[in-house]
Design a protein around this motif. Structure first.
Motif, PDB file in Angstrom:
ATOM      1  N   GLU A   1      69.931 112.536  -3.460  1.00 25.21           N
ATOM      2  CA  GLU A   1      69.961 111.609  -4.587  1.00 25.21           C
ATOM      3  C   GLU A   1      71.105 110.663  -4.302  1.00 25.21           C
ATOM      4  OE1 GLU A   1      70.361 111.521  -9.419  1.00 25.21           O
ATOM      5  OE2 GLU A   1      71.338 113.095  -8.299  1.00 25.21           O
ATOM      6  N   TYR A   2      70.832 109.364  -4.268  1.00 25.76           N
ATOM      7  CA  TYR A   2      71.898 108.440  -3.888  1.00 25.76           C
ATOM      8  C   TYR A   2      72.569 107.842  -5.093  1.00 25.76           C
ATOM      9  CZ  TYR A   2      74.654 105.549  -0.860  1.00 25.76           C
ATOM     10  OH  TYR A   2      75.716 105.002  -0.186  1.00 25.76           O
ATOM     11  N   LYS A   3      73.876 107.965  -5.096  1.00 33.12           N
ATOM     12  CA  LYS A   3      74.638 107.360  -6.174  1.00 33.12           C
ATOM     13  C   LYS A   3      75.709 106.516  -5.516  1.00 33.12           C
ATOM     14  CE  LYS A   3      76.883 108.712 -10.477  1.00 33.12           C
ATOM     15  NZ  LYS A   3      78.310 108.512 -10.236  1.00 33.12           N
ATOM     16  N   LYS A   4      75.622 105.210  -5.720  1.00 33.35           N
ATOM     17  CA  LYS A   4      76.626 104.320  -5.126  1.00 33.35           C
ATOM     18  C   LYS A   4      78.001 104.656  -5.681  1.00 33.35           C
ATOM     19  CE  LYS A   4      75.286 100.015  -3.228  1.00 33.35           C
ATOM     20  NZ  LYS A   4      75.586  98.607  -3.210  1.00 33.35           N
ATOM     21  N   CYS A   5      78.989 104.537  -4.829  1.00 27.76           N
ATOM     22  CA  CYS A   5      80.353 104.834  -5.265  1.00 27.76           C
ATOM     23  C   CYS A   5      80.976 103.573  -5.871  1.00 27.76           C
ATOM     24  CB  CYS A   5      81.173 105.297  -4.058  1.00 27.76           C
ATOM     25  SG  CYS A   5      82.891 105.642  -4.420  1.00 27.76           S
ATOM     26  N   ASN A   6      81.561 103.683  -7.033  1.00 24.69           N
ATOM     27  CA  ASN A   6      82.302 102.542  -7.572  1.00 24.69           C
ATOM     28  C   ASN A   6      83.656 102.966  -8.141  1.00 24.69           C
ATOM     29  OD1 ASN A   6      81.670 103.797  -9.920  1.00 24.69           O
ATOM     30  ND2 ASN A   6      80.494 102.109 -10.800  1.00 24.69           N
ATOM     31  N   TYR A   7      84.034 104.193  -7.853  1.00 26.41           N
ATOM     32  CA  TYR A   7      85.299 104.680  -8.402  1.00 26.41           C
ATOM     33  C   TYR A   7      85.853 105.805  -7.545  1.00 26.41           C
ATOM     34  CZ  TYR A   7      88.493 107.142 -11.532  1.00 26.41           C
ATOM     35  OH  TYR A   7      89.591 107.766 -12.067  1.00 26.41           O
ATOM     36  N   ILE A   8      87.095 105.674  -7.159  1.00 25.21           N
ATOM     37  CA  ILE A   8      87.824 106.772  -6.524  1.00 25.21           C
ATOM     38  C   ILE A   8      89.157 106.841  -7.257  1.00 25.21           C
ATOM     39  CG2 ILE A   8      88.988 107.546  -4.408  1.00 25.21           C
ATOM     40  CD1 ILE A   8      86.802 106.080  -2.813  1.00 25.21           C
ATOM     41  N   ARG A   9      89.479 108.018  -7.773  1.00 26.09           N
ATOM     42  CA  ARG A   9      90.650 108.144  -8.630  1.00 26.09           C
ATOM     43  C   ARG A   9      91.933 107.644  -7.962  1.00 26.09           C
ATOM     44  NH1 ARG A   9      92.632 113.787 -11.352  1.00 26.09           N
ATOM     45  NH2 ARG A   9      93.022 114.353  -9.182  1.00 26.09           N
ATOM     46  N   SER A  10      92.052 107.949  -6.658  1.00 30.54           N
ATOM     47  CA  SER A  10      93.313 107.631  -5.980  1.00 30.54           C
ATOM     48  C   SER A  10      93.313 106.228  -5.354  1.00 30.54           C
ATOM     49  CB  SER A  10      93.566 108.680  -4.900  1.00 30.54           C
ATOM     50  OG  SER A  10      92.444 108.750  -4.035  1.00 30.54           O
ATOM     51  N   TYR A  11      92.349 105.396  -5.713  1.00 28.35           N
ATOM     52  CA  TYR A  11      92.197 104.097  -5.041  1.00 28.35           C
ATOM     53  C   TYR A  11      91.753 103.064  -6.057  1.00 28.35           C
ATOM     54  CZ  TYR A  11      89.667 100.837  -1.843  1.00 28.35           C
ATOM     55  OH  TYR A  11      89.190  99.755  -1.155  1.00 28.35           O
ATOM     56  N   ASN A  12      92.527 101.982  -6.182  1.00 28.82           N
ATOM     57  CA  ASN A  12      92.126 100.925  -7.105  1.00 28.82           C
ATOM     58  C   ASN A  12      92.075  99.581  -6.388  1.00 28.82           C
ATOM     59  OD1 ASN A  12      91.567  99.187  -9.137  1.00 28.82           O
ATOM     60  ND2 ASN A  12      93.435  99.564 -10.313  1.00 28.82           N
TER      61      ASN A  12
ATOM     62  N   VAL B   1     102.899 109.073 -12.757  1.00 28.76           N
ATOM     63  CA  VAL B   1     101.603 109.492 -12.236  1.00 28.76           C
ATOM     64  C   VAL B   1     100.620 109.709 -13.381  1.00 28.76           C
ATOM     65  CG1 VAL B   1     100.366 111.236 -10.911  1.00 28.76           C
ATOM     66  CG2 VAL B   1     102.632 110.499 -10.194  1.00 28.76           C
ATOM     67  N   ASP B   2     101.112 110.320 -14.454  1.00 31.17           N
ATOM     68  CA  ASP B   2     100.236 110.530 -15.612  1.00 31.17           C
ATOM     69  C   ASP B   2      99.727 109.195 -16.141  1.00 31.17           C
ATOM     70  OD1 ASP B   2     100.800 113.136 -15.295  1.00 31.17           O
ATOM     71  OD2 ASP B   2     102.114 113.342 -17.038  1.00 31.17           O
ATOM     72  N   LYS B   3     100.619 108.216 -16.187  1.00 31.55           N
ATOM     73  CA  LYS B   3     100.226 106.889 -16.683  1.00 31.55           C
ATOM     74  C   LYS B   3      99.163 106.282 -15.788  1.00 31.55           C
ATOM     75  CE  LYS B   3     103.522 105.397 -19.766  1.00 31.55           C
ATOM     76  NZ  LYS B   3     104.076 104.287 -20.449  1.00 31.55           N
ATOM     77  N   TYR B   4      99.387 106.402 -14.467  1.00 29.40           N
ATOM     78  CA  TYR B   4      98.423 105.860 -13.518  1.00 29.40           C
ATOM     79  C   TYR B   4      97.064 106.534 -13.697  1.00 29.40           C
ATOM     80  CZ  TYR B   4      95.958 105.021  -9.149  1.00 29.40           C
ATOM     81  OH  TYR B   4      95.001 104.699  -8.233  1.00 29.40           O
ATOM     82  N   LEU B   5      97.087 107.858 -13.787  1.00 29.20           N
ATOM     83  CA  LEU B   5      95.823 108.593 -13.912  1.00 29.20           C
ATOM     84  C   LEU B   5      95.109 108.242 -15.219  1.00 29.20           C
ATOM     85  CD1 LEU B   5      96.777 112.055 -12.404  1.00 29.20           C
ATOM     86  CD2 LEU B   5      95.355 110.284 -11.373  1.00 29.20           C
ATOM     87  N   GLU B   6      95.884 108.021 -16.278  1.00 30.57           N
ATOM     88  CA  GLU B   6      95.272 107.608 -17.545  1.00 30.57           C
ATOM     89  C   GLU B   6      94.578 106.259 -17.397  1.00 30.57           C
ATOM     90  OE1 GLU B   6      98.286 107.627 -20.628  1.00 30.57           O
ATOM     91  OE2 GLU B   6      98.633 109.766 -20.223  1.00 30.57           O
ATOM     92  N   SER B   7      95.254 105.315 -16.721  1.00 26.05           N
ATOM     93  CA  SER B   7      94.649 103.985 -16.591  1.00 26.05           C
ATOM     94  C   SER B   7      93.413 104.043 -15.693  1.00 26.05           C
ATOM     95  CB  SER B   7      95.664 102.968 -16.063  1.00 26.05           C
ATOM     96  OG  SER B   7      95.896 103.178 -14.696  1.00 26.05           O
ATOM     97  N   GLN B   8      93.467 104.909 -14.669  1.00 24.45           N
ATOM     98  CA  GLN B   8      92.293 105.051 -13.802  1.00 24.45           C
ATOM     99  C   GLN B   8      91.131 105.696 -14.568  1.00 24.45           C
ATOM    100  OE1 GLN B   8      92.311 102.997 -11.333  1.00 24.45           O
ATOM    101  NE2 GLN B   8      91.923 104.399  -9.656  1.00 24.45           N
ATOM    102  N   GLU B   9      91.451 106.659 -15.417  1.00 21.00           N
ATOM    103  CA  GLU B   9      90.423 107.326 -16.204  1.00 21.00           C
ATOM    104  C   GLU B   9      89.750 106.311 -17.142  1.00 21.00           C
ATOM    105  OE1 GLU B   9      89.065 110.054 -15.788  1.00 21.00           O
ATOM    106  OE2 GLU B   9      87.927 110.315 -17.646  1.00 21.00           O
ATOM    107  N   GLN B  10      90.580 105.432 -17.686  1.00 19.39           N
ATOM    108  CA  GLN B  10      90.061 104.359 -18.540  1.00 19.39           C
ATOM    109  C   GLN B  10      89.084 103.488 -17.750  1.00 19.39           C
ATOM    110  OE1 GLN B  10      90.862 104.388 -21.710  1.00 19.39           O
ATOM    111  NE2 GLN B  10      89.340 102.764 -21.983  1.00 19.39           N
TER     112      GLN B  10
END
Lengths: 571, 182
Positions: free
Chosen positions: A176-187, B165-174
Motif C-alpha cells: 500500500e503506497y503512502k507518499k511521505c510528507n512528514y518526518i518528525r526530525s526533519y522540517n 526539544v519539547d517545543k520543537y516536537l510540539e510544533s512538528q506535531e502541529q
C-alpha cells in the motif's frame, strides 16, 4: 479482505511509479537481478536506460534532475555497481541535486561475511548523502522509497542511497503506497521569520550600493520571477554563481554576469565596493569568494537560504533569512522601496567595458590565429538562439562553455560545480536530453574529460539520443596546464594527451562527426551539426596554449583579476 | 577562544546515527573528548552527549551539521556554566596495598566515593563527579598502584528553564496534524 502480497522488487517498481517516475538510469548485476526481472513486466510504464558504466547512470540522473526539476533515479547492483556510483553521489550532494540511488545488496543473512560483491554501501555513502538506508525486509520497501523521494526532493535537495538486500527483493509483503510528507526530525518547510524579512527590507532600503548574489537556490526554489521582481523594484544589480547562471536571462540589463575565479570582472570587483551583499541560495564557495580575509569586508551582508547550516559557515553575515527562496524573496520585495541606483550601476560600466575589450572580444572575435574556445561557444549559442541546454564537462571547456553561452530560460546550465567532476559532461548530457526531449542539448567537453566517460557514446547509440557534442580539442589537460604555466614555471608535468581519431570513434558508434581547424568552417559546421537529425560530434581544434581569463588566482582577493597573462585589472 | 563544549543531540532510534554524528567531528579534525549515548526523557528518542574542545563558531557549525542529519531531532552546544554534568569513574586497586597504607577510609570520605566490592586481592571503588575530582582520586590512589581505571563519558542536563526539544516536537506535531487534515 487481505491485501494482495507482492515481492519487494515489485513493490519497488510500483512505488517508483507512484512517485511519478517514468525514467530510470541503471545497470543490472547479480544482487539486483530480481528487480530487473520485475522491470521486464513494467517496460511500458517505466523506461530503463541502460548506461555503459554506473558512474554514467548517476551523472545522467543528475542531468535529468537538473534540467527537469524531477528526482533522478539510478538502479545498480551491489559491490562495484554501488561503488561506481560514489562520484555521482558526491557530486549530487555538493550541487544539491535530487537523486535516489537504489543498489542491490547481499541477502541480510549474508551481510558482514564479505560475501561476493558485498560492500558496506551505507557506511561508504553516509558522508555524501542526505540519507542512506538499508532495506532488509519487503515490508519496508514502500516506506523507504516514499521517505527517500521526500528527503531527496524537499528542503535543500540531495542524493539518497537505498541499499536493497536481495532477500527483501524476493520476499513478499502487502503493498500500500503512502507518499511521505512528514518526518518528525526533519522540517524542509521552515516558516519565514517576519522579523528577519522586515530587517532585510530595511537593510535593502538603506543601501546605496546593493549587490545581489544569485545561487542555484533560486532555481531550486523556483524563485526566478521573484528574484527579477526584487532586482527591478529596488534597481539592484545581480551576479550569479556558476550554478545560478541561467536563473536570470543573460540579456537582463541588471544581470552583471558570473561570480568566481573565472567569472566576470564587474561583479567580482564590485563585491568589494558594494555596501550591501544580498546572497540568495548560494554558499560562499571558495571559488566565489577567493581569500576570505578580504572578502566584502566593507559591506553588510544578508544571506537567504533554506539550509541553516550554510549561515556563517564561510562568511559571517549580519542577517540570515531561513526559508524557501520563492517565499522569502517575495516577502522582502513587498517591503522594499522602488528606487533607482543609477550612479551605482554606472560603476559597473568600466570593468564591464574593460573585460569586453581586453578579454571577450579577443576570445570571441579573433581575426587570425587558431580557433578559440570562446569563439566556438559563442557561435553555438548564437545559432541555438541562446535557447540550448548547455552541459559542460570540467576544466577550460567548462569555464569557456558557461562564460560564452547566453541563457534565455531557467534550468539551462548543467555542470559539475562543487565537486568539479571530469567525465560528468557526456552522461549528464544524455540525462538532460531524456529530461528535456524538446530542447537542444549542447555539450562542451574537452579531450581529457570526454575520455573519462567515453563509453556513454554506446548509450547514445543504443537509444538514439540527440545530443550535440562540441569537443574542444587542445591535446592537453588545459586547466592544469594553465596552472602549470602560470604558477609552476611551465613544468608541464603529465598534461599532454595523445588522442584517438575522435571523429572515427564517433562514427564507430554511428554518430556523425566532423573535425574543424579553420575559422571559415565554423559557422557552416555548427549549422550542419544543429540541422543534423541526431547526435553529432563537432571537434574544434584549439591551441593548447589557450588560457581562461579573467582569472583570480588562489590566494588573491576577489577584486584581484588577471585580464591576461600580463595585465591585472586596475582598481 | 577554544574551550570545552558539551554538544548534545537528540535523535530518532535509527541505525548508524553514531557514525553519522562522529564523522562530522572527524571531518573538522575535532577530537571527541568523551561520548555517551542513552535514552532520553522522550520515549524512543536517544540522547548523545559529546564533549570537544573548540571555539564557539566551530561549536555552532558542528551543531548545524549534526542537526542537518535527517534523523537528528535537535542539537545544541553548551559551555560548562550552562549545564549540570557528571561522570562516573571506577578504580581497581590492590587490597593489600590499600590496607597497608591505611588510607582507605580517609580517601573514601574525602572524595565521597563508594566501595563497590572488596576482595582479598582487589578493591573496586566508584566515584561520581567532575573530571577534576575523578582525576584527583586517581592520583591519590595511584600511590598504591591503580590496576584498572575507567571513566564514563559525560552525562549532562541543561540549566535552561525552557525545554527546547519539547517545543520543537510540539510544533512538528502541529505541522503533522495540519498535513493530515489537508
Amino acid at each position: 479482505m487481505a491485501k494482495e502480497k507482492l515481492t519487494g522488487s515489485e513493490i519497488l517498481i510500483k512505488s517508483l511509479l507512484a512517485e511519478g517516475v517514468d525514467t530510470v538510469f541503471g545497470y543490472p548485476g547479480g544482487a539486483i537481478t530480481p528487480v530487473f526481472d520485475c522491470m521486464y513486466d513494467y517496460q511500458d510504464e517505466l523506461k530503463h536506460i541502460l548506461v555503459r558504466h554506473e558512474q554514467g547512470a548517476t551523472h545522467a540522473a543528475q542531468g535529468y534532475a537538473r534540467v527537469s526539476g524531477k528526482t533522478g533515479v539510478v538502479i545498480v547492483t551491489s559491490g562495484p555497481g554501488a561503488t561506481n556510483t560514489i562520484t555521482g553521489i558526491a557530486d549530487a550532494m555538493m550541487d544539491s541535486t535530487p537523486m535516489v540511488v537504489i543498489a542491490g545488496q547481499m541477502p541480510s543473512s549474508m551481510l558482514g561475511t564479505d560475501a561476493f560483491q558485498e560492500t558496506d554501501v551505507v557506511g561508504i555513502t553516509l558522508p555524501i548523502t542526505k540519507w542512506s538506508y538499508q532495506i532488509r525486509r519487503a515490508e519496508d520497501v514502500a516506506w523507504a522509497v516514499a521517505r527517500a523521494f521526500y528527503i531527496a526532493s524537499t528542503g535543500r535537495p540531495g542524493p539518497v542511497m537505498l541499499d536493497f538486500a536481495k532477500n527483501a527483493q524476493t520476499e513478499v509483503a502487502e503493498f500500500e503506497y503512502k507518499k511521505c510528507n512528514y518526518i518528525r526530525s526533519y522540517n524542509p518547510y521552515p516558516n519565514i521569520n517576519e522579523e528577519s524579512v522586515r530587517k532585510a527590507a530595511e537593510m535593502i532600503n538603506a543601501a546605496k550600493k546593493p549587490l545581489l548574489l544569485v545561487g542555484q537556490g533560486v532555481t531550486l526554489g523556483g524563485a526566478e520571477q521573484e528574484i527579477i521582481e526584487l532586482m527591478e523594484k529596488a534597481d539592484i544589480p545581480a551576479a550569479t554563481t556558476l550554478l545560478g547562471l541561467s536563473s536570470i536571462p543573460s540579456s537582463h540589463p541588471l544581470n552583471m554576469g558570473m561570480l568566481g575565479m573565472h567569472g566576470n570582472v564587474a561583479p567580482n570587483v564590485m563585491t568589494n565596493e558594494c555596501d550591501l551583499l544580498i546572497a540568495v541560495g548560494m554558499r560562499f564557495d571558495d571559488r566565489v569568494t577567493a581569500v576570505l580575509d578580504s572578502y566584502a569586508k566593507q559591506a553588510k551582508k544578508i544571506h537567504f537560504d533554506i539550509d541553516p547550516s550554510e549561515f556563517n559557515k564561510n562568511v559571517a553575515v549580519d542577517l540570515s533569512v531561513l526559508g524557501n527562496s520563492k517565499e522569502s524573496i517575495a516577502a522582502v520585495t513587498a517591503l522594499v522601496e522602488k528606487r533607482e541606483n543609477k550612479e551605482w550601476l554606472q560603476m559597473f560600466d568600466r570593468p564591464k567595458a574593460e573585460e569586453k575589450s581586453k578579454v571577450i572580444d579577443v576570445e570571441v572575435a579573433p581575426e587570425s590565429g587558431p580557433l578559440k574556445m570562446g569563439e566556438v561557444v559563442s557561435r553555438v549559442s548564437k545559432y541555438t538562439n541562446d535557447n540550448a541546454v548547455v552541459v559542460t564537462d570540467v576544466g577550460q571547456n567548462q569555464m569557456m562553455g558557461v562564460r560564452y553561452s547566453k541563457y534565455s530560460q531557467p534550468r539551462s546550465v548543467i555542470t559539475s560545480g562543487g565537486l568539479g567532476t571530469m567525465g560528468f559532461g557526456l552522461p549528464a548530457a544524455v540525462g538532460a536530453k531524456f529530461g528535456a526531449p524538446a530542447r537542444t542539448v549542447c555539450l562542451f567537453v574537452g579531450d581529457g574529460g570526454l575520455q573519462m566517460t567515453l563509453q556513454e557514446l554506446g548509450t547514445i547509440k543504443a537509444y538514439g539520443v540527440n545530443v550535440k557534442i562540441i569537443l574542444l580539442t587542445n591535446t592537453v589537460l588545459g586547466m592544469v596546464r594553465q596552472w602549470q604555466e602560470l604558477f609552476f614555471e611551465k613544468r608541464f608535468s603529465e598534461t599532454n594527451l595523445s588522442n584517438p581519431d575522435f571523429v572515427a570513434l564517433a562514427a564507430a558508434y554511428g554518430i556523425k562527426g566532423r573535425r574543424i581547424e579553420k575559422r571559415e568552417e565554423l559557422d557552416e559546421a555548427i549549422e550542419e551539426m544543429l540541422q543534423h537529425d541526431g547526435s553529432y560530434l563537432l571537434e574544434a581544434v584549439v591551441a593548447k596554449e589557450e588560457m581562461v581569463f579573467p582569472m583570480t588566482p588562489t590566494g588573491k582577493s576577489v577584486n584581484y583579476v588577471m585580464l591576461n597573462r600580463d595585465e591585472i585589472y586596475k582598481l | 577562544m577554544e574551550k570545552l563544549y558539551t554538544i548534545t543531540a537528540l535523535s530518532e532510534n535509527e541505525v548508524g546515527l553514531l557514525n553519522q554524528i562522529s564523522i562530522i567531528f572527524t571531518r573538522r579534525k575535532l577530537n571527541i573528548e568523551s561520548l555517551s549515548v542513552s535514552a532520553s526523557a522522550i520515549n524512543g528518542v536517544h540522547k548523545f552527549v559529546i564533549t570537544t574542545v573548540c571555539d564557539e563558531a566551530m561549536a555552532i557549525k558542528v551543531v548545524n551539521q549534526i542537526e542537518k542529519r535527517i534523523d537528528v531531532i535537535r542539537a545544541f552546544y553548551y559551555a560548562e556554566e550552562d549545564i549540570v554534568y557528571q561522570e562516573v569513574a571506577l578504580y581497581k586497586v590492590s587490597t593489600p596495598a590499600l590496607l597497608e597504607a591505611g588510607d582507605l577510609e580517609r580517601l573514601v570520605r574525602k572524595y565521597n566515593a563508594r566501595i563497590l566490592e572488596m576482595h582479598p586481592v582487589y578493591t573496586i571503588i566508584e566515584k561520581t563527579g567532575h573530571t577534576e575530582e575523578t582525576q584527583s582520586l586517581f592520583q591519590d590512589l595511584d600511590k598504591y598502584g591503580v590496576l584498572q581505571f575507567v571513566k564514563s563519558g559525560r552525562v549532562s542536563i541543561t540549566k535552561s528553564t525552557i525545554e527546547h526539544v519539547d517545543k520543537y516536537l510540539e510544533s512538528q506535531e502541529q505541522r503533522r496534524i495540519e498535513l493530515e487534515e489537508k
